[in-house]
Design an enzyme around this catalytic site. Structure first.
Site, PDB file in Angstrom:
ATOM      1  N   LYS A 201       0.843  -1.192   0.000  1.00  0.00           N
ATOM      2  CA  LYS A 201       0.000   0.000   0.000  1.00  0.00           C
ATOM      3  C   LYS A 201       0.885   1.252   0.000  1.00  0.00           C
ATOM      4  O   LYS A 201       0.696   2.159  -0.783  1.00  0.00           O
ATOM      5  CB  LYS A 201      -0.886  -0.051   1.250  1.00  0.00           C
ATOM      6  CG  LYS A 201      -1.889   1.043   1.343  1.00  0.00           C
ATOM      7  CD  LYS A 201      -2.817   0.809   2.525  1.00  0.00           C
ATOM      8  CE  LYS A 201      -3.624   2.050   2.805  1.00  0.00           C
ATOM      9  NZ  LYS A 201      -4.497   1.936   3.962  1.00  0.00           N
ATOM     10  N   GLU A 207      10.591  -4.585   4.513  1.00  0.00           N
ATOM     11  CA  GLU A 207      10.701  -5.999   4.126  1.00  0.00           C
ATOM     12  C   GLU A 207      10.388  -6.157   2.640  1.00  0.00           C
ATOM     13  O   GLU A 207      11.108  -6.820   1.894  1.00  0.00           O
ATOM     14  CB  GLU A 207       9.713  -6.860   4.940  1.00  0.00           C
ATOM     15  CG  GLU A 207      10.008  -6.955   6.427  1.00  0.00           C
ATOM     16  CD  GLU A 207       9.375  -5.845   7.238  1.00  0.00           C
ATOM     17  OE1 GLU A 207       8.902  -4.836   6.656  1.00  0.00           O
ATOM     18  OE2 GLU A 207       9.342  -5.973   8.481  1.00  0.00           O
ATOM     19  N   GLY A 260      -4.850  -2.191   5.117  1.00  0.00           N
ATOM     20  CA  GLY A 260      -4.043  -3.310   4.611  1.00  0.00           C
ATOM     21  C   GLY A 260      -4.677  -4.663   4.877  1.00  0.00           C
ATOM     22  O   GLY A 260      -4.803  -5.504   3.983  1.00  0.00           O
ATOM     23  N   ARG A 261      -5.118  -4.897   6.102  1.00  0.00           N
ATOM     24  CA  ARG A 261      -5.642  -6.229   6.463  1.00  0.00           C
ATOM     25  C   ARG A 261      -7.059  -6.476   5.928  1.00  0.00           C
ATOM     26  O   ARG A 261      -7.610  -7.549   6.119  1.00  0.00           O
ATOM     27  CB  ARG A 261      -5.571  -6.435   7.968  1.00  0.00           C
ATOM     28  CG  ARG A 261      -6.228  -5.339   8.788  1.00  0.00           C
ATOM     29  CD  ARG A 261      -5.871  -5.446  10.265  1.00  0.00           C
ATOM     30  NE  ARG A 261      -6.401  -4.329  11.035  1.00  0.00           N
ATOM     31  CZ  ARG A 261      -5.810  -3.156  11.180  1.00  0.00           C
ATOM     32  NH1 ARG A 261      -4.663  -2.927  10.563  1.00  0.00           N
ATOM     33  NH2 ARG A 261      -6.345  -2.200  11.918  1.00  0.00           N
ATOM     34  N   GLU A 346      -4.354  -7.116  15.031  1.00  0.00           N
ATOM     35  CA  GLU A 346      -3.926  -5.773  14.615  1.00  0.00           C
ATOM     36  C   GLU A 346      -5.112  -4.802  14.730  1.00  0.00           C
ATOM     37  O   GLU A 346      -4.936  -3.624  14.979  1.00  0.00           O
ATOM     38  CB  GLU A 346      -3.380  -5.798  13.185  1.00  0.00           C
ATOM     39  CG  GLU A 346      -2.573  -4.562  12.829  1.00  0.00           C
ATOM     40  CD  GLU A 346      -1.762  -4.693  11.540  1.00  0.00           C
ATOM     41  OE1 GLU A 346      -0.555  -4.976  11.607  1.00  0.00           O
ATOM     42  OE2 GLU A 346      -2.341  -4.504  10.461  1.00  0.00           O
ATOM     43  N   HIS A 377      -3.058 -33.952  17.426  1.00  0.00           N
ATOM     44  CA  HIS A 377      -1.873 -34.722  17.812  1.00  0.00           C
ATOM     45  C   HIS A 377      -0.772 -33.812  18.317  1.00  0.00           C
ATOM     46  O   HIS A 377       0.394 -34.196  18.342  1.00  0.00           O
ATOM     47  CB  HIS A 377      -1.406 -35.576  16.626  1.00  0.00           C
ATOM     48  CG  HIS A 377      -2.462 -36.556  16.216  1.00  0.00           C
ATOM     49  ND1 HIS A 377      -2.547 -37.814  16.762  1.00  0.00           N
ATOM     50  CD2 HIS A 377      -3.526 -36.429  15.372  1.00  0.00           C
ATOM     51  CE1 HIS A 377      -3.599 -38.439  16.238  1.00  0.00           C
ATOM     52  NE2 HIS A 377      -4.211 -37.619  15.405  1.00  0.00           N
ATOM     53  N   LYS A 505       9.308  -0.676  14.272  1.00  0.00           N
ATOM     54  CA  LYS A 505       9.862  -0.307  12.956  1.00  0.00           C
ATOM     55  C   LYS A 505      10.880   0.809  13.118  1.00  0.00           C
ATOM     56  O   LYS A 505      11.957   0.788  12.523  1.00  0.00           O
ATOM     57  CB  LYS A 505       8.749   0.201  12.032  1.00  0.00           C
ATOM     58  CG  LYS A 505       7.800  -0.853  11.505  1.00  0.00           C
ATOM     59  CD  LYS A 505       6.876  -0.209  10.471  1.00  0.00           C
ATOM     60  CE  LYS A 505       5.665  -1.037  10.170  1.00  0.00           C
ATOM     61  NZ  LYS A 505       4.659  -0.349   9.381  1.00  0.00           N
TER      62      LYS A 505
HETATM   63  O1  F6P Z   1       3.227  -3.259   9.826  1.00  0.00           O
HETATM   64  C1  F6P Z   1       1.866  -3.294   9.696  1.00  0.00           C
HETATM   65  C2  F6P Z   1       1.368  -2.947   8.336  1.00  0.00           C
HETATM   66  O2  F6P Z   1       1.235  -1.568   8.217  1.00  0.00           O
HETATM   67  C3  F6P Z   1       0.066  -3.656   8.058  1.00  0.00           C
HETATM   68  O3  F6P Z   1      -1.019  -3.008   8.584  1.00  0.00           O
HETATM   69  C4  F6P Z   1       0.077  -3.769   6.584  1.00  0.00           C
HETATM   70  O4  F6P Z   1      -0.826  -4.722   6.144  1.00  0.00           O
HETATM   71  C5  F6P Z   1       1.517  -4.138   6.349  1.00  0.00           C
HETATM   72  O5  F6P Z   1       2.236  -3.378   7.301  1.00  0.00           O
HETATM   73  C6  F6P Z   1       2.050  -3.906   4.968  1.00  0.00           C
HETATM   74  O6  F6P Z   1       1.995  -2.568   4.574  1.00  0.00           O
HETATM   75  P1  F6P Z   1       2.163  -2.142   3.076  1.00  0.00           P
HETATM   76  O7  F6P Z   1       1.068  -2.731   2.275  1.00  0.00           O
HETATM   77  O8  F6P Z   1       2.120  -0.643   3.076  1.00  0.00           O
HETATM   78  O9  F6P Z   1       3.505  -2.641   2.596  1.00  0.00           O
END
Ligand code: F6P
Length: 541
Positions: A201, A207, A260-261, A346, A377, A505
C-alpha cells in the site's frame, strides 16, 4: 453508556456458570436450533457455549446500547470511522456487487472500483492466456507476490484455500525479510518465465522493498532487458512505483480508505485473481457482499457476525478466557489462523478507546490455531485437560473437493464433531472407573482415574458450510471482518488503525547501522547492547 450491563452480565454468569453444557441440552431439547444461526448453506452453531436466553438478551442489549447498528451503518456509508487516521473504512465498497453508490467526500467511489477491477481482469486474463508474454515470449509459468501483512496474508491464504480452482500460473508468496525465503524460492524459478507483483500500500515497507530489490537484481542477471518490465505493482503510491521502473499500465491503485488487512478484495487480490481467474474472483467478491448484506439487514439475534462477536465478548470479558483457537478442519484453510491473527489482533489489540480513555476491560483476545486433525496430535491435550479454558472455533465443510477420497472426508468430519463433543461432555471419574488401577514399574499401584478424566464444559462454536468455494470463502472472510468490527464497536475502540506496529519499525531503523559494529552502540544500554556486542563477536570469531 451500557455500563450497567457489564455487571449484570458478570452477575448472571456467576449464577449460571456451573450448569454443565450437557445439562443445558437436557433442559432444552431444541438447544441446537435455538443457539445457531443458519445462513443459506452455512450454519454457525454456538449451542456448545454457556450462552442461554437471558445472557444472549443481555449481550444483545449491550450491542444496542453501545450503538453497534449506528456504527455499522456509518462504516458502510463511508463516514470517517477510522478517526485516528481521519479516514473511512470502506473495504466493503470493493466487494459491493449492488448498484448502490458509495460516497467518500461526496464522490461515488464505485465507478473507480469497477474500472480497476476491469483492468485487473484484463491483466489477469493476459497473464493467464499468454497474450501478456514472459521474457522468452511464452506464457508466464510463475508469479511471485512480494508483500507483507495485509499485502500478503489475504491473497496467500485465499490462493491456498481455493487451490482446486487454480488454473493459472503457479503462485508464490514472499513476505519475510529473512533472505532464506526469497533465496529458496528463486532457486526453483526461471527468470525468463517469472512475473513479480510488488504489493505494498505504502511502497515503503522495508521488508517488501528489500525483497523487491533482490528480485529485480535476480531478474536483471537472468535476462538482458529492463527487469522492471516483468514487474507489476499494487499500491497507493504511484510516484514510488514509477521510481522503481514499473510500467504505469501494470500498476493497480487503491485508496487510503482500504486498510491493509482488509484489502484482499481489491488490487491486493491480483495474485488470487491471476490464480483462479476473474470469474471466480468475482464469485469471491459476491460471497463477501452477501455477508455484508446479511450483516446490514438481519436482526441482531439472527445476525451471524453479530452473534460471533457477542460470543467473543462473552468468552473474553465475562468468562475471562484469554485466547481463542481457530481450528479449520479444512487443510486448505491452513493459513486462516495466521490471516485472522492480523485481522483480529492488529485491529483490536488496543487499550485506548476512541474517546481517548483507557478501556476498562480486556480488548482483543489472543488468536491462534492450526488445521485439525494435526492439532489433535499436538496441542489438543491442553484444550481437553489443561488448566486454562480456551474456546475453540471449528470450521468444516460438509463436502470436500476430493470426490475420489470420500473416506478421508468422512474421517475428517467425524474427528471435528468428536472434538467439540469431547470438549463439551468430558468424562467423569465414574465413567472411567474400570481398568484404573495399574501396577507401576516398581510394583506400586497407580490409580489413573484422575489422569483419564476430562473436565468437559469447554466451549466451542462450529461454522459448517457446504463446500469451500470462492463464494463461501468470501462469506467466511467477511464474517470474520465484521466479527472484529462488532467486538471493536462494543469496546469503543478504533479497529482500523495500527499505531502499535510503529515503534518496533522505528527502532529497527535506528539499530540497522549498529548491527555487526564493535563500537558506537554504547548508548544502547542493557540487553540490546549485550546482544549487539554478541552479534559482533560471533561474526568476528
Ligand atoms: O506493519 C503493519 C502494516 O502496516 C500492516 O497493517 C500492513 O498490512 C503491512 O504493514 C504492509 O503494509 P504495506 O502494504 O504498506 O507494505
Amino acid at each position: 453508556m451500557g455500563e450497567d450491563i457489564w455487571p449484570r452480565l458478570a452477575e448472571y454468569y456467576e449464577k449460571t456458570k456451573d450448569t454443565p453444557l450437557v445439562e443445558r441440552f437436557n433442559q432444552d431439547k431444541e438447544r441446537f436450533r435455538h443457539f445457531s444461526v443458519p445462513l443459506d448453506d452455512m450454519l454457525l452453531d454456538y449451542s456448545k457455549t454457556s450462552l442461554d436466553e437471558a445472557s444472549r438478551e443481555l449481550l444483545l442489549e449491550l450491542a444496542q446500547t453501545q450503538g453497534l447498528e449506528d456504527k455499522r451503518d456509518a462504516m458502510f456509508k463511508g463516514e470517517r470511522v477510522n478517526r485516528t487516521e481521519d479516514r473511512a473504512a470502506l473495504h466493503t465498497a470493493l466487494r459491493n456487487r449492488s448498484d448502490e453508490p458509495v460516497f467518500v467526500d461526496n464522490t461515488d467511489v464505485m465507478p473507480c472500483i469497477h474500472a480497476t477491477l476491469k483492468r485487473m481482469a484484463e491483466f489477469s486474463d493476459g497473464i493467464r492466456n499468454g497474450t501478456i508474454a514472459a521474457y522468452d515470449g511464452a506464457a508466464f509459468t510463475d508469479v511471485v507476490n512480494i508483500g507483507i501483512g495485509g499485502s500478503d496474508l489475504g491473497p496467500a491464504m485465499a490462493t491456498r484455500a481455493l487451490s482446486p480452482y487454480r488454473d493459472g500460473p503457479r503462485m508464490h508468496f514472499v513476505s519475510n525479510v529473512d533472505g532464506a525465503e526469497i533465496s529458496d524460492l528463486l532457486e526453483q524459478l526461471n527468470p525468463k518465465r517469472t512475473l513479480f507483483i510488488i504489493a505494498s500500500k505504502t511502497f515503503t515497507t522495508i521488508e517488501t522493498m528489500t525483497n523487491a530489490a533482490t528480485a529485480k537484481e535476480w531478474l536483471s542477471a537472468g535476462i538482458e532487458e529492463n527487469a522492471a518490465e516483468y514487474f507489476a505493482a499494487v499500491s497507493t503510491a504511484f510516484e514510488k512505483t514509477t521510481d522503481f521502473g514499473i510500467p504505469p499500465d501494470r500498476v493497480f491503485g487503491f485508496e487510503d480508505w482500504v486498510g491493509g488487512r482488509y484489502s484482499v478484495w481489491g488490487p491486493i487480490g491480483l495474485s488470487l485473481m491471476i490464480a483462479i481467474g476473474p470469474e471466480q474472483f468475482v464469485e469471491f467478491l459476491e460471497g463477501g457482499h452477501e455477508m455484508d448484506q446479511h450483516f446490514r439487514t438481519a436482526p441482531l439475534k439472527e445476525n451471524m457476525p453479530v452473534m460471533l462477536g457477542l460470543i467473543g465478548i462473552w468468552h473474553n470479558n465475562i468468562c475471562g478466557y484469554e485466547s481463542r483457537a481457530v481450528l479449520p478442519y479444512d487443510q486448505r484453510l491452513a493459513r486462516l489462523p495466521a490471516y485472522l491473527q492480523q485481522l483480529d489482533m492488529e485491529s483490536n489489540g488496543k487499550t485506548v478507546a476512541l474517546n481517548g480513555k483507557v478501556v476498562e476491560r480486556h480488548t482483543g483476545p489472543i488468536v491462534w490455531g492450526e488445521p485439525g486433525t494435526n492439532g489433535q496430535h499436538a496441542f489438543y491435550q491442553l484444550l481437553h485437560q489443561g488448566s486454562r479454558i480456551i474456546p475453540c472455533e471449528f470450521l468444516v465443510a460438509a463436502q470436500s473437493h476430493e470426490d475420489k477420497l470420500p473416506q478421508h472426508h468422512q474421517l475428517l468430519l467425524a474427528s471435528c464433531l468428536a472434538q467439540s463433543e469431547a470438549l463439551m461432555r468430558g468424562r467423569t471419574g465414574e465413567e472411567v472407573a474400570e481398568k484404573l488401577i495399574v501396577t507401576g514399574p516398581t510394583g506400586e499401584e497407580l490409580d489413573l482415574t484422575a489422569h483419564k478424566a476430562f473436565p468437559g464444559n469447554r466451549p466451542s462454536t462450529t461454522l459448517i458450510y457446504r463446500k469451500l468455494t470462492p463464494r463461501t470463502l468470501g462469506r467466511i472472510i467477511a464474517l470474520y471482518e465484521h466479527r472484529v468490527f462488532v467486538e471493536g464497536a462494543i469496546w469503543g475502540i478504533n479497529s482500523f488503525d495500527q499505531w502499535g506496529v510503529e515503534l518496533g519499525k522505528e527502532l529497527a531503523a535506528c539499530l540497522l547501522p549498529l548491527i555487526g559494529t564493535e563500537t558506537g552502540c554504547e548508548e544502547k544500554g542493557g540487553s540490546t547492547l549485550g546482544l549487539l556486542q554478541t552479534i559482533a563477536r560471533l561474526r568476528r570469531e
